[in-house]
Design a protein around this motif. Structure first.
Motif, PDB file in Angstrom:
ATOM      1  N   THR A 163       7.766  -2.879  -5.638  1.00  0.00           N
ATOM      2  CA  THR A 163       7.759  -2.823  -4.179  1.00  0.00           C
ATOM      3  C   THR A 163       6.452  -2.200  -3.699  1.00  0.00           C
ATOM      4  N   VAL A 164       5.858  -2.787  -2.664  1.00  0.00           N
ATOM      5  CA  VAL A 164       4.559  -2.354  -2.165  1.00  0.00           C
ATOM      6  C   VAL A 164       4.709  -1.912  -0.707  1.00  0.00           C
ATOM      7  N   LEU A 165       4.081  -0.798  -0.372  1.00  0.00           N
ATOM      8  CA  LEU A 165       4.044  -0.315   1.008  1.00  0.00           C
ATOM      9  C   LEU A 165       2.586  -0.343   1.468  1.00  0.00           C
ATOM     10  N   ILE A 166       2.288  -1.181   2.462  1.00  0.00           N
ATOM     11  CA  ILE A 166       0.929  -1.326   2.979  1.00  0.00           C
ATOM     12  C   ILE A 166       0.779  -0.440   4.206  1.00  0.00           C
ATOM     13  N   LEU A 167      -0.198   0.452   4.171  1.00  0.00           N
ATOM     14  CA  LEU A 167      -0.409   1.419   5.243  1.00  0.00           C
ATOM     15  C   LEU A 167      -1.758   1.159   5.898  1.00  0.00           C
ATOM     16  N   GLY A 168      -1.776   1.194   7.208  1.00  0.00           N
ATOM     17  CA  GLY A 168      -3.045   0.987   7.909  1.00  0.00           C
ATOM     18  C   GLY A 168      -2.832   0.839   9.392  1.00  0.00           C
ATOM     19  N   GLU A 169      -3.888   1.049  10.133  1.00  0.00           N
ATOM     20  CA  GLU A 169      -3.813   0.937  11.582  1.00  0.00           C
ATOM     21  C   GLU A 169      -3.519  -0.502  11.993  1.00  0.00           C
ATOM     22  N   SER A 170      -3.077  -0.684  13.220  1.00  0.00           N
ATOM     23  CA  SER A 170      -2.846  -2.025  13.745  1.00  0.00           C
ATOM     24  C   SER A 170      -4.150  -2.819  13.730  1.00  0.00           C
ATOM     25  N   GLY A 171      -4.042  -4.074  13.301  1.00  0.00           N
ATOM     26  CA  GLY A 171      -5.204  -4.951  13.311  1.00  0.00           C
ATOM     27  C   GLY A 171      -6.058  -4.891  12.070  1.00  0.00           C
ATOM     28  N   THR A 172      -5.614  -4.189  11.005  1.00  0.00           N
ATOM     29  CA  THR A 172      -6.429  -4.076   9.794  1.00  0.00           C
ATOM     30  C   THR A 172      -6.161  -5.198   8.796  1.00  0.00           C
ATOM     31  N   GLY A 173      -5.121  -6.008   9.030  1.00  0.00           N
ATOM     32  CA  GLY A 173      -4.864  -7.142   8.135  1.00  0.00           C
ATOM     33  C   GLY A 173      -3.776  -6.901   7.118  1.00  0.00           C
ATOM     34  N   LYS A 174      -2.737  -6.174   7.495  1.00  0.00           N
ATOM     35  CA  LYS A 174      -1.673  -5.841   6.537  1.00  0.00           C
ATOM     36  C   LYS A 174      -0.927  -7.086   6.057  1.00  0.00           C
ATOM     37  N   GLU A 175      -0.686  -8.035   6.961  1.00  0.00           N
ATOM     38  CA  GLU A 175       0.021  -9.247   6.519  1.00  0.00           C
ATOM     39  C   GLU A 175      -0.855 -10.082   5.588  1.00  0.00           C
ATOM     40  N   LEU A 176      -2.167 -10.070   5.782  1.00  0.00           N
ATOM     41  CA  LEU A 176      -3.059 -10.789   4.871  1.00  0.00           C
ATOM     42  C   LEU A 176      -2.955 -10.245   3.458  1.00  0.00           C
ATOM     43  N   VAL A 177      -2.861  -8.923   3.335  1.00  0.00           N
ATOM     44  CA  VAL A 177      -2.719  -8.315   2.018  1.00  0.00           C
ATOM     45  C   VAL A 177      -1.379  -8.708   1.402  1.00  0.00           C
ATOM     46  N   ALA A 178      -0.328  -8.673   2.214  1.00  0.00           N
ATOM     47  CA  ALA A 178       0.995  -9.062   1.717  1.00  0.00           C
ATOM     48  C   ALA A 178       0.979 -10.503   1.212  1.00  0.00           C
ATOM     49  N   ARG A 179       0.350 -11.392   1.969  1.00  0.00           N
ATOM     50  CA  ARG A 179       0.277 -12.793   1.554  1.00  0.00           C
ATOM     51  C   ARG A 179      -0.560 -12.953   0.286  1.00  0.00           C
ATOM     52  N   ALA A 180      -1.625 -12.168   0.155  1.00  0.00           N
ATOM     53  CA  ALA A 180      -2.454 -12.246  -1.044  1.00  0.00           C
ATOM     54  C   ALA A 180      -1.655 -11.830  -2.272  1.00  0.00           C
ATOM     55  N   ILE A 181      -0.885 -10.762  -2.158  1.00  0.00           N
ATOM     56  CA  ILE A 181      -0.056 -10.310  -3.282  1.00  0.00           C
ATOM     57  C   ILE A 181       0.939 -11.392  -3.666  1.00  0.00           C
ATOM     58  N   HIS A 182       1.525 -12.032  -2.663  1.00  0.00           N
ATOM     59  CA  HIS A 182       2.476 -13.113  -2.940  1.00  0.00           C
ATOM     60  C   HIS A 182       1.779 -14.316  -3.570  1.00  0.00           C
ATOM     61  N   ASP A 183       0.680 -14.756  -2.961  1.00  0.00           N
ATOM     62  CA  ASP A 183       0.012 -15.974  -3.403  1.00  0.00           C
ATOM     63  C   ASP A 183      -0.619 -15.845  -4.785  1.00  0.00           C
ATOM     64  N   LEU A 184      -1.024 -14.631  -5.159  1.00  0.00           N
ATOM     65  CA  LEU A 184      -1.668 -14.427  -6.454  1.00  0.00           C
ATOM     66  C   LEU A 184      -0.669 -14.053  -7.553  1.00  0.00           C
ATOM     67  N   GLY A 185       0.601 -13.849  -7.184  1.00  0.00           N
ATOM     68  CA  GLY A 185       1.595 -13.402  -8.140  1.00  0.00           C
ATOM     69  C   GLY A 185       2.461 -14.523  -8.680  1.00  0.00           C
ATOM     70  N   SER A 186       3.467 -14.134  -9.455  1.00  0.00           N
ATOM     71  CA  SER A 186       4.339 -15.109 -10.110  1.00  0.00           C
ATOM     72  C   SER A 186       5.253 -15.831  -9.128  1.00  0.00           C
ATOM     73  N   ARG A 187       5.401 -15.310  -7.910  1.00  0.00           N
ATOM     74  CA  ARG A 187       6.277 -15.942  -6.918  1.00  0.00           C
ATOM     75  C   ARG A 187       5.524 -16.907  -6.003  1.00  0.00           C
ATOM     76  N   ALA A 188       4.261 -17.157  -6.297  1.00  0.00           N
ATOM     77  CA  ALA A 188       3.497 -18.125  -5.500  1.00  0.00           C
ATOM     78  C   ALA A 188       4.206 -19.471  -5.534  1.00  0.00           C
ATOM     79  N   GLY A 189       4.247 -20.129  -4.393  1.00  0.00           N
ATOM     80  CA  GLY A 189       4.957 -21.399  -4.320  1.00  0.00           C
ATOM     81  C   GLY A 189       6.390 -21.251  -3.853  1.00  0.00           C
ATOM     82  N   LYS A 190       6.907 -20.034  -3.936  1.00  0.00           N
ATOM     83  CA  LYS A 190       8.238 -19.731  -3.410  1.00  0.00           C
ATOM     84  C   LYS A 190       8.072 -19.212  -1.976  1.00  0.00           C
ATOM     85  N   PRO A 191       9.174 -19.029  -1.232  1.00  0.00           N
ATOM     86  CA  PRO A 191       9.043 -18.651   0.178  1.00  0.00           C
ATOM     87  C   PRO A 191       8.375 -17.292   0.384  1.00  0.00           C
ATOM     88  N   PHE A 192       7.520 -17.239   1.398  1.00  0.00           N
ATOM     89  CA  PHE A 192       6.996 -15.971   1.908  1.00  0.00           C
ATOM     90  C   PHE A 192       7.538 -15.842   3.322  1.00  0.00           C
TER      91      PHE A 192
END
Length: 482
Positions: A163-192
């Motif tokens: 489990t990952v907790l992304i911390l940062g101010e608004s507008g820093t790109g937290k969802e982009l990091v979440a998507r990168a972790i998903h897309d680069l991991g074993s669950r890529a291709g499954k729902p995000f």
């Protein structure tokens, strides 16, 4: 886009992992090596079409090996990576026959484009740069030290389901990091599946997360799957988790503990298989102290923290980000615009209360409104209201004192967003900006001695330690100052 066999050689396991997964996402067949000996073996067995190699390896010099690698595999482009960012290294790489030289820290998008260009050149396909450079879809941009640390953390978690907790101010790109972790991991291709906890009415949060049965409440005309079911096998991104109502936190904690959900109005349990990534701009330890966030849920979520730096702490990335957003504006049908050197310098002077999102909005406005192709510092000043004083220190110099300076500074937040209100959490952001220089200057004055700094500030040492952790300040960096 041309895809092919890529061999990545680097003694840093984190770099090998993140580069391998990023290039695999582009469709390439990627192998890695950590030493010269392993490189030689894989050159023979894997027969790569492109070699990506570091210079300093445990048992040799990657740059010295380029002629040998080219002799073993004629026509193979070699991309050299090096932390020795000197002109001499770049010249030597060219002299040795390297196709491309990228100084560390490098941007993943730039490396992906270099690999694509190398394959295109090898195949003599005659593709132009735009077609050969489709690595631009990689989500994270920046080669600053804070972003390199983010990349390293991502590399450590993509191969597991922690489990990952992304911390940062608004507008820093937290969802982009979440998507990168998903897309680069074993669950890529499954729902995000993403859900913003701050945008869901309190009374509907449990239904949104866990689903509901027909007739569970007024208006529930049919059974509806919740976000956990929608994300089955993939990743559930819980954005703004700090805004989740306390009572719903209890239900979420139970799901994380048992791995089962109960839809609203149902007695049956559904087994879940999702990876949880949460994010917040809020200070969760402070919410815990205020009894607004469950401590046990915090520890369930905070298995691997990823701290995203605000844009003002990665100024060297602003030019690259700005040009990326201008390119994206062209793709959306807006005119091509370019930044001159003074404009980039001016962007680096701004405090960026809205972070990367604010920069993107500014670039889109300039692309739409600027009459000239080249965007100047004057054009940017016009968008900023002509005020070139973006920090507290310049404001203090022209104001009657700290209160006037803070008033001036906070007014900038509201002016930045025009008719819209700034993102929630303004108090915490302003306090962070006031506290950080106060703590840093106090520590510098006593050469990093925390006991003396606490006494100077009039707070106890434990409070000081907590604030240093919250603000990301390392006292050891200040010991030589004063």
């Amino acid at each position: 886009m041309t895809v092919g066999r890529i061999l990545v050689v680097d003694d840093d396991a984190a770099i090998r992992t993140v580069v391998r997964e990023a290039l695999r996402r582009e469709g390439h067949n990627v192998e890695t090596a950590a030493t010269v000996a392993e490189q030689r073996r894989k050159m023979r067995d894997f027969m790569p079409q492109v070699l990506v190699t570091d210079v300093v390896l445990p048992d040799g010099n990657g740059l010295d090996l380029v002629p040998e690698m080219l002799e073993a595999n004629p026509g193979m482009p070699v991309i050299v990576l090096s932390a020795q960012n000197t002109l001499t290294t770049a010249v030597r790489a060219t002299e040795q026959g390297a196709f491309e030289y990228l100084p560390k820290p490098f941007d993943l998008g730039e490396l992906a484009r270099a690999v694509s260009d190398a394959l295109a050149a090898r195949a003599a396909a005659g593709r132009d740069t735009a077609e050969a450079g489709k690595g631009e879809d990689l989500p994270l941009i920046g080669r600053s030290a804070p972003m390199q640390e983010v990349y390293r953390t991502i590399a450590r978690v993509v191969a597991n389901d922690l489990t990952v907790l992304i911390l940062g101010e608004s507008g820093t790109g937290k969802e982009l990091v979440a998507r990168a972790i998903h897309d680069l991991g074993s669950r890529a291709g499954k729902p995000f599946v993403a859900i913003n906890m701050a945008a869901i009415p309190r009374e509907l949060i449990e239904s949104e997360l866990f689903g509901h049965e027909r007739g569970a409440f007024t208006g529930a005309a049919a059974r509806t799957a919740g976000r956990f079911e929608q994300a089955q096998g993939g990743t559930l991104f819980l954005d703004e988790i700090g805004d989740m109502p306390f009572e719903a936190q209890t239900r979420l904690l139970r799901v994380l503990q048992t791995g089962e959900i109960n839809p609203v109005g149902s007695a049956r349990s559904i087994r879940t298989d999702v990876r949880i990534i949460a994010a917040t701009h809020k200070d969760l330890p402070r919410l815990i102290a205020d009894n607004a966030f469950r401590e046990d849920l915090y520890y369930r979520l905070n298995v691997v923290p990823v701290r995203l730096p605000p844009l003002r702490q990665r100024i060297e990335d602003i030019g690259e980000l700005a040009n990326h957003f201008l390119d994206r504006a062209v793709a959306d049908g807006l005119p091509r615009k370019r930044l001159d050197g003074a404009a980039v310098e001016r962007l680096g002077q701004h405090n960026w209360p809205g972070n990367v999102r604010e920069l993107e909005n500014l670039m889109r406005r300039l692309a739409a409104l600027s009459r000239d192709e080249w965007i100047t510092a004057a054009a940017i000043d016009q968008q900023f209201g002509g005020d070139t004083m973006d920090g507290l220190a310049p404001a203090i110099a022209t104001a009657g004192g700290l209160a006037d300076a803070v008033e001036h500074h906070v007014a900038r937040y509201f002016a930045t967003f025009g008719r819209d209100l700034p993102p929630d959490g303004l108090f915490d952001r302003v306090m962070a900006e006031v506290e950080r220089p106060l703590l840093t200057l106090a520590l510098a004055a006593v050469k990093g001695n925390q006991l003396k700094a606490a006494k100077l500030l009039g707070i106890n040492r434990n409070t000081l330690r907590k604030k240093l952790t919250e603000r990301g300040i390392d006292p050891s960096d200040l010991r030589k100052m004063g």
